[in-house]
Design an enzyme around this catalytic site. Sequence first.
Site, PDB file in Angstrom:
ATOM      1  N   CYS A 167       0.830  -1.216   0.000  1.00  0.00           N
ATOM      2  CA  CYS A 167       0.000   0.000   0.000  1.00  0.00           C
ATOM      3  C   CYS A 167       0.859   1.259   0.000  1.00  0.00           C
ATOM      4  O   CYS A 167       1.537   1.545   0.994  1.00  0.00           O
ATOM      5  CB  CYS A 167      -0.912  -0.063   1.229  1.00  0.00           C
ATOM      6  SG  CYS A 167      -1.761   1.478   1.612  1.00  0.00           S
TER       7      CYS A 167
ATOM      8  N   CYS B 210       0.016   3.811   2.689  1.00  0.00           N
ATOM      9  CA  CYS B 210       0.444   3.284   3.999  1.00  0.00           C
ATOM     10  C   CYS B 210       1.911   3.631   4.241  1.00  0.00           C
ATOM     11  O   CYS B 210       2.301   4.004   5.353  1.00  0.00           O
ATOM     12  CB  CYS B 210       0.264   1.771   4.064  1.00  0.00           C
ATOM     13  SG  CYS B 210      -1.440   1.215   3.912  1.00  0.00           S
TER      14      CYS B 210
END
Length: 109
Positions: free
Chosen positions: A34, A37
């Site tokens: 991600c 993230c």
Amino acid sequence: MASEKINVLEEANFNDTVNNAKTPVLVDFWADWCGPCKMIAPVVEEVAEEYEGRMKVAKLNVDENGSVAANYSVVSIPTLIVFKDGSEAERIVGYRSKKELKAILDKYI
């Protein structure tokens, strides 16, 4: 990866960590693949340092702990959930700047 100020959560210790905390708990639901993230990870680490003793900060890898993510209906990541007294107090989905994140967290400490 995570600094020593950040607790690494998994299915086995999630409930204990969140329910038995004496302070609010910020849980970062994330995954290796991600991009956002990875962008918010340094912000979460800085918050963990700054809020030490006032708020517990933890990370949970959703790929390795899918049932916990499902229990909290985490469908987009990064999702950061603030738990207070064992219950979800606020949910933040997506990247936030440190200033934005601190403004949210300050309501719970």
